[in-house]
Design a protein around this motif. Structure first.
Motif, mmCIF file in Angstrom:
data_model
loop_
_atom_site.group_PDB
_atom_site.id
_atom_site.type_symbol
_atom_site.label_atom_id
_atom_site.label_comp_id
_atom_site.label_asym_id
_atom_site.label_seq_id
_atom_site.Cartn_x
_atom_site.Cartn_y
_atom_site.Cartn_z
ATOM 1 N N PRO A 346 0.648 -1.287 0.108
ATOM 2 C CA PRO A 346 0.043 0.025 0.109
ATOM 3 C C PRO A 346 0.934 1.237 0.006
ATOM 4 C CG PRO A 346 -0.150 -1.121 2.118
ATOM 5 C CD PRO A 346 0.607 -2.066 1.248
ATOM 6 N N LEU A 347 1.961 1.277 0.723
ATOM 7 C CA LEU A 347 2.731 2.289 0.597
ATOM 8 C C LEU A 347 3.384 2.773 -0.901
ATOM 9 C CD1 LEU A 347 4.965 2.063 4.099
ATOM 10 C CD2 LEU A 347 3.005 3.786 3.565
ATOM 11 N N ALA A 348 3.718 1.737 -1.377
ATOM 12 C CA ALA A 348 4.357 1.870 -2.834
ATOM 13 C C ALA A 348 2.999 2.353 -3.717
ATOM 14 C CB ALA A 348 4.721 0.518 -3.473
ATOM 15 N N GLY A 349 1.797 2.151 -3.634
ATOM 16 C CA GLY A 349 0.519 2.460 -4.330
ATOM 17 C C GLY A 349 0.345 3.970 -3.763
ATOM 18 N N LEU A 350 0.502 4.265 -2.399
ATOM 19 C CA LEU A 350 0.250 5.845 -2.453
ATOM 20 C C LEU A 350 1.466 6.603 -3.083
ATOM 21 C CD1 LEU A 350 -0.589 5.395 1.347
ATOM 22 C CD2 LEU A 350 -2.157 6.257 -0.421
ATOM 23 N N GLY A 351 2.770 6.018 -3.006
ATOM 24 C CA GLY A 351 3.769 6.653 -3.763
ATOM 25 C C GLY A 351 3.506 7.112 -5.234
ATOM 26 N N MET A 352 3.016 6.058 -5.851
ATOM 27 C CA MET A 352 2.772 5.996 -7.324
ATOM 28 C C MET A 352 1.650 7.055 -7.454
ATOM 29 S SD MET A 352 2.635 2.208 -8.529
ATOM 30 C CE MET A 352 2.676 2.591 -10.254
ATOM 31 N N LEU A 353 0.527 7.214 -6.697
ATOM 32 C CA LEU A 353 -0.373 8.322 -6.594
ATOM 33 C C LEU A 353 0.039 9.739 -6.124
ATOM 34 C CD1 LEU A 353 -3.604 6.108 -5.341
ATOM 35 C CD2 LEU A 353 -2.761 6.538 -7.765
ATOM 36 N N TYR A 354 1.181 9.869 -5.279
ATOM 37 C CA TYR A 354 1.331 10.931 -4.824
ATOM 38 C C TYR A 354 1.753 12.218 -5.631
ATOM 39 C CZ TYR A 354 3.420 14.584 -1.734
ATOM 40 O OH TYR A 354 3.914 15.575 -0.873
ATOM 41 N N PRO A 355 2.482 11.799 -6.792
ATOM 42 C CA PRO A 355 3.071 12.968 -7.365
ATOM 43 C C PRO A 355 1.542 13.598 -8.288
ATOM 44 C CG PRO A 355 3.984 10.904 -8.066
ATOM 45 C CD PRO A 355 3.025 10.444 -7.152
ATOM 46 N N MET A 356 0.412 13.067 -8.284
ATOM 47 C CA MET A 356 -0.759 13.627 -8.961
ATOM 48 C C MET A 356 -1.788 14.223 -8.153
ATOM 49 S SD MET A 356 -1.587 10.582 -11.829
ATOM 50 C CE MET A 356 -1.259 9.262 -10.708
ATOM 51 N N VAL A 357 -1.058 14.253 -6.804
ATOM 52 C CA VAL A 357 -2.042 15.068 -5.566
ATOM 53 C C VAL A 357 -2.114 16.636 -6.227
ATOM 54 C CG1 VAL A 357 -2.157 15.835 -3.413
ATOM 55 C CG2 VAL A 357 -1.752 13.397 -3.874
ATOM 56 N N GLY A 358 -3.316 16.950 -6.197
ATOM 57 C CA GLY A 358 -3.469 18.591 -6.488
ATOM 58 C C GLY A 358 -3.513 18.943 -7.864
ATOM 59 N N GLN A 359 -3.370 17.815 -8.789
ATOM 60 C CA GLN A 359 -3.472 18.168 -10.223
ATOM 61 C C GLN A 359 -4.665 18.719 -10.600
ATOM 62 O OE1 GLN A 359 -1.423 15.359 -12.832
ATOM 63 N NE2 GLN A 359 -3.109 15.351 -14.109
ATOM 64 N N GLY A 360 -5.728 18.070 -10.291
ATOM 65 C CA GLY A 360 -7.118 18.772 -10.850
ATOM 66 C C GLY A 360 -7.319 18.415 -12.016
ATOM 67 N N ARG A 361 -8.433 19.090 -12.575
ATOM 68 C CA ARG A 361 -8.764 18.962 -14.002
ATOM 69 C C ARG A 361 -7.725 19.961 -15.021
ATOM 70 N NH1 ARG A 361 -13.414 19.966 -11.850
ATOM 71 N NH2 ARG A 361 -14.166 17.824 -12.698
ATOM 72 N N ASP A 362 -7.366 21.053 -14.371
ATOM 73 C CA ASP A 362 -6.679 21.976 -14.994
ATOM 74 C C ASP A 362 -5.153 21.496 -15.303
ATOM 75 O OD1 ASP A 362 -8.696 23.428 -15.386
ATOM 76 O OD2 ASP A 362 -8.249 24.274 -13.339
ATOM 77 N N GLY A 363 -4.566 20.327 -14.683
ATOM 78 C CA GLY A 363 -3.423 20.075 -14.496
ATOM 79 C C GLY A 363 -3.140 18.959 -15.840
ATOM 80 N N GLY A 364 -3.748 18.739 -16.751
ATOM 81 C CA GLY A 364 -3.674 17.839 -17.787
ATOM 82 C C GLY A 364 -4.346 16.576 -17.227
ATOM 83 N N ASP A 365 -4.112 15.545 -18.222
ATOM 84 C CA ASP A 365 -4.638 14.291 -17.994
ATOM 85 C C ASP A 365 -3.842 13.419 -16.865
ATOM 86 O OD1 ASP A 365 -6.316 14.606 -20.086
ATOM 87 O OD2 ASP A 365 -5.204 13.598 -21.649
ATOM 88 N N PHE A 366 -4.362 12.559 -16.314
ATOM 89 C CA PHE A 366 -3.694 11.805 -15.246
ATOM 90 C C PHE A 366 -2.955 10.759 -15.888
ATOM 91 C CE2 PHE A 366 -7.058 13.914 -12.990
ATOM 92 C CZ PHE A 366 -6.524 14.417 -11.856
ATOM 93 N N ASN A 367 -1.655 10.441 -15.298
ATOM 94 C CA ASN A 367 -1.012 9.447 -15.893
ATOM 95 C C ASN A 367 -1.576 8.030 -15.691
ATOM 96 O OD1 ASN A 367 1.020 7.040 -15.947
ATOM 97 N ND2 ASN A 367 2.456 8.811 -16.452
ATOM 98 N N GLN A 368 -2.053 7.483 -16.739
ATOM 99 C CA GLN A 368 -3.038 6.224 -16.495
ATOM 100 C C GLN A 368 -2.254 4.900 -15.875
ATOM 101 O OE1 GLN A 368 -4.931 5.376 -20.252
ATOM 102 N NE2 GLN A 368 -5.303 7.427 -20.724
ATOM 103 N N TYR A 369 -0.844 4.810 -16.282
ATOM 104 C CA TYR A 369 -0.105 3.773 -15.756
ATOM 105 C C TYR A 369 0.050 3.800 -14.064
ATOM 106 C CZ TYR A 369 0.621 3.056 -20.597
ATOM 107 O OH TYR A 369 0.657 2.862 -21.990
#
Length: 786
Positions: A346-369
């Motif tokens: 789970p910590l690795a999962g949170l680490g993969m999601l953390y870079p996209m925190v705060g991106q919202g819809r104005d920061g471009g597409d979310f990294n699907q991978y």
């Protein structure tokens, strides 16, 4: 070790599965059923993109009303199309009126011949509805003779309600491009590629991962059915000379046989489901069987991944098992499970999601991978942590009744088996909680308050040209289920004809209706009022002000109403304000707006100026009367077949958002059904393995009630722990997803608790269904051995 020896051992395991007597067949069949249910859902999931694409293509192929300002000239290959759709009991009915203008006029997809005036062709579902007793009210609205049905190529789903009916004289009603249009072919001539909303893409990604993860968990659990009996058979193989590695490969061969049989059963389940899908409707959506066509590449991936997973899972499961000629060292106290590596997932999962925190819809597409990998690791973390938690908790449980002690001791001996049974439930609930939080968090971005006051009116009917407001209002007021009507003639007038002219809103209605839009000092027919929009009570200004007059309402002033249909040839009618004007204060009308401008009673408005206003009627229904809206729609259809009454709602949602949410509900229904079926199979397999133990306990005088309660405790303890873990992981994932979308973190506790309760309810139903087989197994003759 040669590849040939691998194949020989695997082949021997396959022979044991199918030629090992009743025990081998039962185990292979249980494994195949569990795997087959998962494979069927996987194939169904791989077919969903195809179904969605075909539906969109069918919708695009039959496009006719494009709201284009460009009007093509009449020709031998043109067709006049009018939109005449309606609604029946909250279900939309797609309707078109057709008038071919030449012998080469294009036929709609799925229609072999144009219906004549007084005839219509309908979808099979609409024909069935019209022929039934439930469609009596709708039949009054669609009285034309049915001369055919629309083919599959002209429909987006098997349950879609649609019709085409013949018409004449459409050109005389005005070709506007929106209500009536002329086309020379079906299909959108200039499709517009809309920008994809990153948040909606994120929702779709998470929905697919959340729905598929429980399926994968159940497939891996299914290939381990009958593990204890299988290991005892492997001990016998050691006795006749097989080494440890060979026995493990033979066990993998048995699992491979069950998995391959599961592929066959799963394909059969999928084909049955595919056919049944054509006759059912889920959350208002339906498909034809041909739409559910899995991608060959994805289907091949499923076909290869499931047997490979069966072999790998079996080999991994046997790593900690010592199979000796005289038995299996499984009943000894196992080594304590380690926690550190389980927390890494789970910590690795949170680490993969953390870079996209705060991106919202104005920061471009979310990294699907990163999104997919992060969510998968978090949910896999549930399956890794749950065995450790169950082992740690049950090791500390002790005193209690006989049923409690039997259950606790059983869990202490085989906590891993209990954890595997509830892993799928825990993963499904954790994912569902996260999704519910995400949907609830972003729902405000995809829904808006319409402002309609549904306590004063629930429907709105436009008065067609050629009919008077008063006559139409009387006809609606006499309709069954209508309590009251508020009728208005509305338009905009200029105080001059130059570019410097000002415009203002003019509302013509009787005194009773005018009091719905303004506070009047007194009112009699012949009065005219100048309505002003006063500031809100908090002084914030003119909230929801619509059409506040830019015209200086002075007695004797001449106003001009534009009546031209062609902007290049302006025409207008005039009306002169009377010498006496009263003052009025605007209040929110039933639509939620405060209308300023000039309010006129019918006696003060000239007949000549009536061409410059358009009638709108707000209908207040008797909500206690069933089908009150249908009676209003029937009356409106008699007034104007092309005018569909508007049904007011207080909140309007984005269609794409609703489609994704509907897809989640449909998938959740399938996953819950799989969870229940697989859990029941797993429970029956566990009871079958403990048949002799249960019979021995009964033979020694143990009450059946005690044994039944012990089985309930054995299910309840892991489920409670699994749901608590799912609650924690689901909340964590939900918080991260909300932070990624830039949405304020808010826990929708009713939805969270409902998801948790749904998981518990599935387990309760499965436990109740397993009680009859349990009672049959609890007989002393179960000790008999041949």
């Amino acid at each position: 070790m040669s590849l040939r020896q691998w194949w020989r051992d695997l082949a021997m395991g396959v022979r044991f599965a199918f030629a090992g007597g009743r025990e081998g067949w039962v185990r292979a069949l249980l494994t195949a059923v569990g795997v087959g249910l998962g494979v069927a859902l996987l194939l169904l999931t791989t077919a969903l993109p195809s179904a969605v694409a075909v539906r969109h293509q069918r919708e695009a192929d039959r496009t006719d009303i494009t709201y284009s300002d460009k009007i093509i000239p009449k020709a031998a290959d043109t067709l006049l199309v009018a939109s005449s759709g309606t609604t029946f009991r909250d279900t939309d009915i797609r309707g078109r009126e057709l008038e071919p203008e030449g012998p080469k006029a294009p036929l709609p997809p799925g229609v072999g011949k144009f219906p004549a005036v007084g005839e219509m062709v309908v979808s099979p579902a609409l024909k069935e509805l019209l022929d039934s007793s439930d469609g009596k009210l709708l039949r009054a609205r669609l009285p034309q003779r049915i001369v055919g049905t629309i083919g599959e190529s002209g429909l987006i789903g098997s349950a879609e309600l649609a019709y085409y009916r013949g018409a004449e004289g459409l050109a005389a009603q005005g070709i506007t491009g929106g209500r009536i249009t002329r086309i020379d072919r079906f299909g959108n001539p200039s499709p517009v590629q809309e920008r994809t909303d990153p948040v909606l893409v994120l929702l779709v990604l998470v929905v697919f991962v959340v729905l598929l993860m429980p399926v994968a968990v159940f497939i891996t659990a299914a290939v381990r059915f009958g593990g204890e009996r299988r290991d005892r058979r492997l001990a016998a193989l050691r006795l006749v000379g097989a080494d440890g590695r060979s026995t493990r490969r033979i066990a993998a061969g048995e699992a491979l046989a069950g998995a391959v049989l599961g592929l066959v059963l799963g394909t059969g389940f999928f084909l049955i489901t595919r056919q049944v899908a054509g006759s059912v409707e889920v959350f208002g959506e339906s498909v034809f069987p041909s739409y559910l066509d899995p991608s060959p590449l994805l289907a091949l991936l499923v076909g290869l991944a499931v047997p490979a997973a069966a072999v790998l899972v079996t080999l991994l499961a046997l790593r900690g098992v010592v199979i000796e000629p005289l038995g299996v060292v499984r009943t000894a106290k196992p080594s304590r499970r380690r926690l550190w590596w389980r927390l890494l997932l789970p910590l690795a999962g949170l680490g993969m999601l953390y870079p996209m925190v705060g991106q919202g819809r104005d920061g471009g597409d979310f990294n699907q991978y990163l999104v997919t990998g992060g969510v998968v690791l978090l949910l896999v973390g549930v399956t890794a942590l749950l065995p450790w938690i169950v082992e740690a908790v049950v090791a500390r449980l002790g005193a209690g009744g006989v049923s409690w002690q039997l259950a606790v001791r059983r869990l202490q001996l085989s906590s891993g088996t209990a954890a595997r049974m509830v892993n799928g439930i825990a993963v499904a609930v954790a994912g569902a909680i996260a999704l519910q939080m995400l949907f609830a968090g972003v729902e405000g971005d995809y829904s808006e308050d319409t402002g309609y006051d549904v306590s004063r009116a629930q429907m709105q009917v436009s008065v067609p040209e050629g009919r008077t407001l008063a006559a139409t209002a009387r006809q609606l007021a006499a309709t069954k289920g209508v309590q009251d009507v508020y009728a208005f003639d509305e338009g905009y007038a200029n105080d001059g004809q130059g570019d410097d002219a000002h415009f203002g809103r003019v509302t013509v209605a009787d005194c009773r209706s005018l009091r719905q839009v303004a506070e009047l000092p007194s009112c009699h027919d012949g009065d005219v009022f100048a309505s002003h929009v006063a500031p809100d009570a908090d002084g914030s200004g003119q909230h929801n002000a619509d059409g506040e007059s830019g015209v200086a309402a002075k007695p004797g002033k001449t106003l001009y109403f534009d009546t031209s249909e062609d902007p290049a040839k302006p025409t207008s009618v005039t009306w002169t304000l009377p010498k006496t004007l009263k003052q009025a204060r605007s209040i929110p009308d039933p639509t939620g707006y405060r209308r300023g401008g000039i309010l006129v009673t019918p006696g003060a408005f000239s007949a000549k100026a009536a061409a410059g206003v358009r009638g709108e009627i707000y209908v207040h229904l008797d909500e206690s009367m069933p089908d009150a809206r249908e009676y209003v729609r029937n009356t409106a259809a008699r007034i104007d077949p092309l005018e569909e009454p508007m049904t007011w709602v207080s909140v309007k949602r984005n269609d794409r958002f609703d489609t994704i949410r509907t897809g989640l509900f449909m998938g959740a229904v399938c996953v819950l059904a799989l969870i229940g079926a697989s859990l029941l199979v797993s429970q029956l397999e566990q009871l079958r393995e403990r048949k002799k133990l249960l019979s021995a306990l009964v033979a020694f005088g143990t009450r059946r009630r005690t044994l039944s309660l012990s089985v309930l405790w054995q299910t309840a303890i892991p489920i409670v722990l699994g749901l608590l873990l799912a609650l924690a992981v689901g909340l964590a994932l939900g918080v991260v997803l909300l932070r990624m979308t830039g949405t304020a973190v808010r826990v929708d506790w009713p939805s969270v608790l409902s998801m948790t309760g749904a998981g518990a309810a599935v387990v309760l139903v499965v436990t109740l269904l397993s009680l009859p087989p349990l009672l049959r197994l609890m007989r002393p003759d179960g000790l008999r051995t041949e």
